[in-house]
Design a protein around this motif. Structure first.
Motif, PDB file in Angstrom:
ATOM      1  N   ALA A 156       0.981  -1.047   0.091  1.00 46.80           N
ATOM      2  CA  ALA A 156       0.036   0.035  -0.106  1.00 46.80           C
ATOM      3  C   ALA A 156       0.896   1.272  -0.020  1.00 46.80           C
ATOM      4  N   PHE A 157       2.070   1.307   0.539  1.00 43.95           N
ATOM      5  CA  PHE A 157       2.682   2.211   0.653  1.00 43.95           C
ATOM      6  C   PHE A 157       4.014   2.141   0.157  1.00 43.95           C
ATOM      7  N   ARG A 158       4.522   3.047  -0.620  1.00 43.13           N
ATOM      8  CA  ARG A 158       5.953   2.630  -1.026  1.00 43.13           C
ATOM      9  C   ARG A 158       6.514   4.076  -1.369  1.00 43.13           C
ATOM     10  N   SER A 159       7.859   4.099  -1.519  1.00 44.53           N
ATOM     11  CA  SER A 159       8.588   5.402  -1.648  1.00 44.53           C
ATOM     12  C   SER A 159       8.538   5.640  -3.205  1.00 44.53           C
ATOM     13  N   ARG A 160       8.191   7.018  -3.607  1.00 46.84           N
ATOM     14  CA  ARG A 160       8.364   7.261  -4.969  1.00 46.84           C
ATOM     15  C   ARG A 160       8.885   8.733  -5.283  1.00 46.84           C
ATOM     16  N   GLY A 161       9.083   9.051  -6.559  1.00 53.58           N
ATOM     17  CA  GLY A 161       9.404  10.219  -6.896  1.00 53.58           C
ATOM     18  C   GLY A 161      10.899  10.801  -6.471  1.00 53.58           C
ATOM     19  N   SER A 162      11.074  11.761  -5.537  1.00 52.19           N
ATOM     20  CA  SER A 162      12.400  12.054  -5.241  1.00 52.19           C
ATOM     21  C   SER A 162      12.733  11.336  -3.919  1.00 52.19           C
ATOM     22  N   SER A 163      11.987  10.482  -3.534  1.00 53.08           N
ATOM     23  CA  SER A 163      12.460   9.385  -2.263  1.00 53.08           C
ATOM     24  C   SER A 163      12.675   8.050  -2.932  1.00 53.08           C
ATOM     25  N   ALA A 164      12.666   7.674  -4.436  1.00 48.34           N
ATOM     26  CA  ALA A 164      12.754   6.440  -4.848  1.00 48.34           C
ATOM     27  C   ALA A 164      14.286   6.080  -4.929  1.00 48.34           C
ATOM     28  N   ASN A 165      15.062   5.946  -3.944  1.00 51.06           N
ATOM     29  CA  ASN A 165      16.456   5.705  -3.854  1.00 51.06           C
ATOM     30  C   ASN A 165      16.536   4.412  -3.200  1.00 51.06           C
ATOM     31  N   ASN A 166      17.500   4.238  -2.287  1.00 52.66           N
ATOM     32  CA  ASN A 166      17.584   2.737  -1.733  1.00 52.66           C
ATOM     33  C   ASN A 166      16.329   2.329  -0.825  1.00 52.66           C
ATOM     34  N   HIS A 167      15.467   3.223  -0.488  1.00 54.59           N
ATOM     35  CA  HIS A 167      14.365   3.057   0.237  1.00 54.59           C
ATOM     36  C   HIS A 167      13.611   2.082  -0.428  1.00 54.59           C
ATOM     37  N   VAL A 168      13.414   2.557  -1.713  1.00 53.43           N
ATOM     38  CA  VAL A 168      12.148   1.741  -2.675  1.00 53.43           C
ATOM     39  C   VAL A 168      12.877   0.402  -2.985  1.00 53.43           C
ATOM     40  N   ILE A 169      14.194   0.356  -2.993  1.00 52.82           N
ATOM     41  CA  ILE A 169      14.725  -0.978  -3.365  1.00 52.82           C
ATOM     42  C   ILE A 169      14.495  -1.736  -2.082  1.00 52.82           C
ATOM     43  N   ALA A 170      14.752  -1.423  -0.796  1.00 52.15           N
ATOM     44  CA  ALA A 170      14.560  -2.225   0.338  1.00 52.15           C
ATOM     45  C   ALA A 170      13.188  -2.688   0.499  1.00 52.15           C
TER      46      ALA A 170
END
Length: 658
Positions: A233-247
């Motif tokens: 339901a909640f994932r990092s996108r846009g300017s936050s789609a760095n290592n966080h979205v990979i994790a």
């Protein structure tokens, strides 16, 4: 650190695209409307996860995999596990002594404790007054201390280790129900926990009580389900789609493959695999260098991809060969950039983030990373030799033979990332000597619009002789709670480069936010034996009333490093040379005599500047080095102050001696 000021939110919004703003608006609405789904600690839960009929764990370790663990690694795991059983462990520079029965919500560095019953999306985890140092709080709940205990049980079959794991897991699961408290505030933490739980279940597979802990435990089923539902339901996108979205994607994929127990598991697995593959591609230069240009995050993202890809393989749903080839390139980069002691560059942020911890955390994480890499994809012929870790032995036992095409020789220059390694094995007197290793930086300023983990390090150099830091990158020290220190360790003057007119190369907007970033460009690179030349420039000083281009040339020639700095117009400068913790200096005017336990050097500094030595200064901050996250020590920094003209470059010459 107090609540973020209004100006920070305004600056952050300005770094977002219209698409990201629309997505964040929808995400905010979802976070608000999901409040009714919160489960508070102690609340009677009436809703049960939609599980399938058969609950099995199919991806176990092969029989006798433990036999491949080297004896020294085995002893080290047991010694660390015994310390954890006694309640002791160092966590991000803090010595914890409360691990017999930890408080999952208390920050050991400030003593502050957050509210476990607060709806997570109404809890400002950036406010230290409410939660303490949130990174300290989160770190223990990645459950790496429990994977270490599980590894000790696997190697010894001593039930005391497994029982402590069960005790801590059940306590955490009870204390952190869905959307309550600080541990639901970040998707990266949720993804990492799923990976830890997968390996705990794998390592404890032969423990008689393991199915009571996982398959037959309503607490475990709910938490595994809740974690995956959250990530869906909640994932990092846009300017936050760095290592966080990979994790987030890696954790979702590992969880869905290892615990395919829910009616949504297949969809979660397929969605996570597609997301992981696309984001790995987006986060990686064609050369294989991670686009965040923070070396430790290169390792972290590569590890996440490897563990997730391996789990998908074992579950019978492999990722594409294109993704495996990308991961192999990241691994070859990791092997190429280390010095002769297997230490990587210290570029950008480094918070020592780990994906899976089985060996003691004081084992060199980069050497251990290369050991893991060798076990999963194999070594290229030019790779350095690395000792086998327990992690590599056990993870390698799950690999069914993978080997992609590899570079025939060790690459030294990664043009797309602006990362270059200069090396020499010839001393300044023309004889043999220890390796001189120099990392030169002329790439973009981090990744995405906020460049969260970048530093003001354009055209900076990092030099080691025989593995000893001689010209040192400062490191990171902290993320939260000490704003002045966070700002210093990311600043221009904290790096071995040139500060022009008292301004920063890149403009900070917050602890993980940059408003403007310098972009570097390599003008020329050439290497021939023990002679390597690097010539680069950056545009970080182009704004303002007096725009300036800084150009730097570094030539490493048979043990002599010559650095020439040029500006295209006259301006005031400060040039900083940060000496490593083991280096002492005798500064006489523009000549410095450097010494360290295994070597020495003479440096001839630009005579047109006024040179001074600073060590552990507090006002202003200058002369500091962070050997690891949470720790800092004083070092000596040489600072040259004055003016440079377009006609008169500043030349610094370092003559290294064995």
């Amino acid at each position: 650190m107090s609540r973020q000021p209004l100006g920070w939110y305004v600056r952050r919004l300005r770094r977002m695209s219209p698409t990201e703003l629309a997505w964040r608006t929808r995400d905010h609405i979802r976070r608000t409307t999901w409040a009714y789904q919160q489960v508070r600690p102690g609340q009677d839960v009436q809703v049960h996860p939609p599980v399938r009929k058969e609950l099995t764990f199919g991806t176990t370790l092969p029989s006798h995999a433990a036999d491949a663990v080297p004896e020294e690694a085995r002893k080290a795991i047991i010694a660390t596990a015994d310390a954890i059983m006694a309640g002791r462990l160092e966590v991000l520079g803090a010595d914890r002594t409360d691990l017999r029965a930890p408080d999952w919500f208390r920050d050991p560095t400030t003593g502050r404790r957050s509210d476990p019953a607060q709806y997570t999306f109404r809890l400002n985890h950036r406010n230290e007054e409410l939660v303490g140092n949130v990174k300290q709080v989160w770190e223990l709940s990645r459950h790496h201390h429990l994977t270490q205990l599980a590894a000790a049980w696997y190697l010894t079959l001593d039930d005391a280790y497994a029982e402590r794991v069960a005790e801590h897991l059940n306590d955490w699961w009870r204390s952190n129900p869905f959307l309550s408290g600080v541990h639901w505030a970040s998707g990266i933490e949720i993804g990492l926990r799923l990976i830890s739980w997968t390996w705990i279940r794998r390592l404890l597979n032969d423990w008689p009580e393991v199915t009571d802990l996982f398959e037959h435990n309503e607490l475990a089923l709910r938490q595994i389900y809740w974690h995956q539902r959250y990530l869906a339901a909640f994932r990092s996108r846009g300017s936050s789609a760095n290592n966080h979205v990979i994790a987030e994607a890696a954790g979702q994929l590992v969880g869905a493959c290892a615990f395919p127990w829910f009616t949504q598991s297949s969809r979660w697995r397929d969605d996570a695999a597609a997301l992981l593959e696309s984001e790995l591609d987006a986060n990686t230069f064609p050369s294989g260098v991670n686009r965040e240009l923070a070396t430790d995050y290169h390792r972290f993202v590569s590890e996440l991809g490897l563990y997730a890809a391996l789990e998908a393989d074992k579950a019978g749903h492999p990722l594409t060969e294109k993704t495996w080839a990308l991961l192999t390139r990241t691994i070859d980069v990791a092997a190429a950039i280390v010095d002769n002691t297997l230490r990587p560059p210290r570029q950008g942020d480094d918070d020592e983030g780990m994906v899976l911890v089985l060996d003691p955390p004081n084992v060199s994480n980069w050497s251990a990373f290369l050991s893991l890499d060798a076990a999963v994809v194999g070594r290229a012929p030019w790779w350095p030799e690395v000792p086998v870790t327990a992690t590599a032995a056990l993870v390698g036992s799950l690999v069914d033979g993978r080997q992609s095409d590899r570079p025939a020789e060790r690459p030294e220059h990664f043009e797309d990332a602006g990362l270059t390694i200069l090396r020499s094995r010839t001393g300044g007197d023309g004889g043999g000597g220890p390796e001189i290793w120099c990392r030169a930086d002329a790439g973009p300023h981090g990744f995405l619009s906020i460049a969260a983990h970048a530093h003001c390090d354009a055209l900076s150099l990092e030099v080691r002789v025989g593995g000893v830091d001689v010209l040192a990158d400062p490191g990171t020290y902290c993320y939260h709670g000490e704003e002045a220190w966070r700002n210093y360790f990311r600043s221009t003057i904290a790096h071995n480069t040139v500060e022009v007119s008292g301004t920063e190369q890149s403009v900070q907007g917050g602890p993980f936010l940059w408003l403007r970033g310098a972009t570097g460009r390599v003008r020329r690179y050439a290497a021939d034996g023990d002679v390597a030349t690097w010539d680069a420039e950056h545009d970080g000083y182009q704004s303002g009333d007096n725009p300036v281009i800084h150009r730097r040339t570094a030539v490493l020639d048979h043990g002599v490093l010559r650095v020439e700095d040029r500006l295209d117009t006259t301006a005031g400068v400060r040039i900083a040379w940060h000496l490593g913790p083991e280096v002492t200096v005798d500064l006489d005017g523009a000549t410095g005599r450097l010494e360290w336990p295994t070597g020495s050097a003479v440096v001839e500094l630009p005579a047109g500047l006024s040179w001074s030595a600073h060590r552990g200064d507090d006002d202003p901050l200058l002369g500091w080095y962070s050997p690891r996250f949470g720790r800092k020590v004083p070092i000596t920094t040489l600072v040259g102050t004055g003016k440079l003209t377009a006609e008169d470059p500043a030349v610094s010459t370092f003559r290294f001696r064995s």
